[in-house]
Scaffold this motif. Structure first.
Motif, short mmCIF file in Angstrom:
data_model
loop_
_atom_site.label_atom_id
_atom_site.label_comp_id
_atom_site.label_asym_id
_atom_site.label_seq_id
_atom_site.Cartn_x
_atom_site.Cartn_y
_atom_site.Cartn_z
N TYR A 112 9.37 -3.12 11.20
CA TYR A 112 8.45 -4.18 10.78
C TYR A 112 7.41 -3.59 9.81
N GLY A 113 7.07 -4.37 8.79
CA GLY A 113 6.05 -3.96 7.84
C GLY A 113 4.78 -4.77 8.06
N LEU A 114 3.62 -4.18 7.68
CA LEU A 114 2.35 -4.90 7.71
C LEU A 114 1.97 -5.20 6.27
N GLY A 115 2.20 -6.45 5.84
CA GLY A 115 2.13 -6.78 4.44
C GLY A 115 0.80 -7.34 3.97
N ALA A 116 0.47 -7.01 2.72
CA ALA A 116 -0.67 -7.60 2.02
C ALA A 116 -0.33 -7.68 0.54
N ASP A 117 -1.05 -8.52 -0.17
CA ASP A 117 -0.89 -8.64 -1.62
C ASP A 117 -1.12 -7.27 -2.28
N ALA A 118 -0.07 -6.72 -2.90
CA ALA A 118 -0.15 -5.37 -3.47
C ALA A 118 -1.07 -5.29 -4.67
N THR A 119 -1.47 -6.46 -5.22
CA THR A 119 -2.35 -6.45 -6.40
C THR A 119 -3.82 -6.70 -6.02
N ASN A 120 -4.09 -6.83 -4.72
CA ASN A 120 -5.43 -7.19 -4.25
C ASN A 120 -6.04 -6.01 -3.48
N ALA A 121 -6.97 -5.29 -4.12
CA ALA A 121 -7.53 -4.07 -3.53
C ALA A 121 -8.22 -4.33 -2.19
N GLU A 122 -8.87 -5.50 -2.06
CA GLU A 122 -9.55 -5.79 -0.79
C GLU A 122 -8.55 -5.99 0.34
N ALA A 123 -7.45 -6.65 0.02
CA ALA A 123 -6.41 -6.84 1.03
C ALA A 123 -5.83 -5.50 1.46
N ILE A 124 -5.69 -4.58 0.52
CA ILE A 124 -5.17 -3.24 0.83
C ILE A 124 -6.12 -2.52 1.79
N GLU A 125 -7.42 -2.65 1.55
CA GLU A 125 -8.41 -2.04 2.45
C GLU A 125 -8.21 -2.54 3.88
N ARG A 126 -7.90 -3.83 4.00
CA ARG A 126 -7.70 -4.40 5.34
C ARG A 126 -6.51 -3.77 6.05
N ILE A 127 -5.47 -3.40 5.29
CA ILE A 127 -4.31 -2.72 5.90
C ILE A 127 -4.77 -1.40 6.53
N TYR A 128 -5.48 -0.59 5.73
CA TYR A 128 -5.92 0.71 6.25
C TYR A 128 -6.77 0.52 7.50
N ALA A 129 -7.65 -0.48 7.47
CA ALA A 129 -8.55 -0.70 8.61
C ALA A 129 -7.77 -1.16 9.84
N ALA A 130 -6.84 -2.10 9.66
CA ALA A 130 -6.11 -2.65 10.81
C ALA A 130 -5.28 -1.57 11.50
N LYS A 131 -4.74 -0.64 10.71
CA LYS A 131 -3.87 0.40 11.27
C LYS A 131 -4.62 1.65 11.70
N ASN A 132 -5.93 1.74 11.38
CA ASN A 132 -6.67 3.01 11.52
C ASN A 132 -5.98 4.10 10.71
N ARG A 133 -5.51 3.72 9.55
CA ARG A 133 -4.73 4.66 8.73
C ARG A 133 -5.67 5.43 7.82
N PRO A 134 -5.51 6.78 7.75
CA PRO A 134 -6.37 7.55 6.85
C PRO A 134 -6.16 7.11 5.41
N ALA A 135 -7.24 7.10 4.63
CA ALA A 135 -7.18 6.64 3.25
C ALA A 135 -6.32 7.56 2.39
N SER A 136 -5.93 8.71 2.93
CA SER A 136 -5.12 9.68 2.17
C SER A 136 -3.63 9.39 2.25
N ASP A 137 -3.23 8.37 3.00
CA ASP A 137 -1.80 8.11 3.23
C ASP A 137 -1.35 6.89 2.42
N PRO A 138 -0.56 7.11 1.35
CA PRO A 138 -0.21 6.00 0.45
C PRO A 138 0.77 5.01 1.07
N ILE A 139 0.81 3.79 0.49
CA ILE A 139 1.57 2.66 1.06
C ILE A 139 2.70 2.27 0.10
N ILE A 140 3.82 1.82 0.67
CA ILE A 140 4.98 1.40 -0.12
C ILE A 140 4.79 -0.04 -0.62
N VAL A 141 5.14 -0.28 -1.88
CA VAL A 141 5.11 -1.63 -2.47
C VAL A 141 6.52 -2.21 -2.42
#
Ligand code: TXA
Ligand code: MG
Length: 346
Positions: free
Chosen positions: A38-67
């Motif tokens: 399963y993927g946790l999706g957000a609009d790849a062109t929306n920087a604020e939505a991307i921030e929400r992914i990192y926050a929801a997962k507790n993911r370090p900002a150093s770990d890049p995401i697949i588009v």
């Protein structure tokens, strides 16, 4: 509140896809099934939505995401300076479990790629994933839909367990069939596999004879053990201990270890294969057996690790399967889950 919508995996209902796409378009987070996990999706062109992914997962900002994209036409909108090899690979393996690291297009915010000028791109085959991206009319950035360092989610229940209350919507399309994440192949230098996955190294070598594989975790079993030095990943709460070597000797050693630990009052989990299940029958441990072939094992590996946690075991004993084919990816995930704790049995 996290909403859950049950969706038909092979012929997803268009109204449900439209509902989920509207959440993506407004900057929300939608978990959805793919053929891998399963993927946790957000609009790849929306920087604020991307921030929400990192926050929801507790993911370090150093770990890049697949588009994720839905058609080959979309590729030119997310990556630039495409090498010919990228198109050859796309034609051979897309839609499917292969992710290509390419040069990032300026329409994709740098935060998607943790600040790098590259972007990882995948065109998934799952009808719900493809339908959602098409309905959203934009690429969707999606890491695996688990809390950081936990085993990836292969069912909607796993997603809910980790991310319930932290995301807007889960599309429940049943179990992910491959159960292991995509193969990540970096094409920004000489081709190198950064993560073995659903497309095998052997399949890729047919197109790229000099392909390199650079997973620090796979190198580990050839060299000295280094427990604790690995980034914790794919980990259940229980400690995972792996056994590697001659199959008969490994089986005996696992039985001995399980007997000793249960005698000391430890709650032990044993991950084995179906044909060996009965040989653990007299040991008071939690036994989960998987298919012996790598594809079957891979499909249920993460679910089994989560199930051991549900059963409250303190330690999980498991055999390290042979490398080659999907076995290479299974080994990689197990070694990471075990943080390098491998006992060699001769
Ligand atoms: O199968 C999959 O790949 C799933 C489904 C949802 O598509 N996604 C997934 O995402 O496993 P995630 O975030 O759990 O893993 C992405 C991997 C990470 O190892 C990350 O470091 C690597 O891809 N990655 C992403 N962007 C990258 C980039 N620009 N350069 C190098 N590696 C990258
Ligand atoms: Mg992940």
């Amino acid at each position: 509140m996290t909403q859950i919508l049950t969706i038909n995996a092979s012929a997803p209902q268009l109204d449900l896809l439209a509902e989920a796409a509207a959440v993506i378009r407004s900057g929300g987070l939608v978990a959805f099934p793919t053929e891998t996990v399963y993927g946790l999706g957000a609009d790849a062109t929306n920087a604020e939505a991307i921030e929400r992914i990192y926050a929801a997962k507790n993911r370090p900002a150093s770990d890049p995401i697949i588009v994720h994209i839905a058609t080959l036409d979309q590729l030119a909108g997310v990556a630039v300076n495409l090498p010919d090899l990228a198109l050859d690979l796309a034609r051979s393996f897309w839609p499917g479990p292969l992710t290509l690291v390419l040069q990032r297009h300026s329409s994709i915010p740098a935060t998607v790629s943790a600040g790098r000028d590259t972007v990882a791109v995948r065109l998934p085959s799952h009808p719900v994933a493809a339908g959602l991206i098409a309905a959203a009319e934009r690429p969707i950035a999606a890491p695996s839909a688990n809390t950081f360092s936990r085993p990836s989610a292969t069912t909607a229940a796993h997603v809910l367990e980790d991310l319930g209350g932290r995301i807007d919507l889960i599309l429940d399309g049943g179990s992910a069939s491959i159960g292991l994440e995509s193969t990540v192949l970096d094409l920004t230098s000489d081709p190198v596999v950064l993560r073995p996955g659903g497309v095998t190294v052997e399949q890729l070598r047919a197109l790229i004879p000099d392909l390199q594989v650079r997973s620090q975790y796979l190198a580990l079993d050839e060299t000295a053990e280094a427990p604790g030095q690995l980034i914790k990943h794919y980990s259940p709460r229980a400690e995972v201990r792996l056994f590697d070597g001659d199959p008969v000797a490994v089986l005996q050693r696992m039985q001995t270890e399980a007997r000793e630990r249960t005698a000391e009052g430890e709650r032990v989990g044993i991950m084995t294969i179906e044909t060996e299940r009965l040989t653990f029958g007299d040991i008071p441990a939690e036994v989960i057996s998987l298919e012996a072939d790598a594809a079957g094992m891979g499909a249920h590996l993460f679910a089994a690790l989560r199930e051991f946690d549900q059963r409250g075991v303190q330690v999980i004993l498991a055999r390290l399967p042979a490398a080659g084919g999907l076995g290479t990816a299974v080994r990689d995930r197990l070694i990471r889950a075990a943080e390098g704790r491998i006992l060699r049995v001769d």
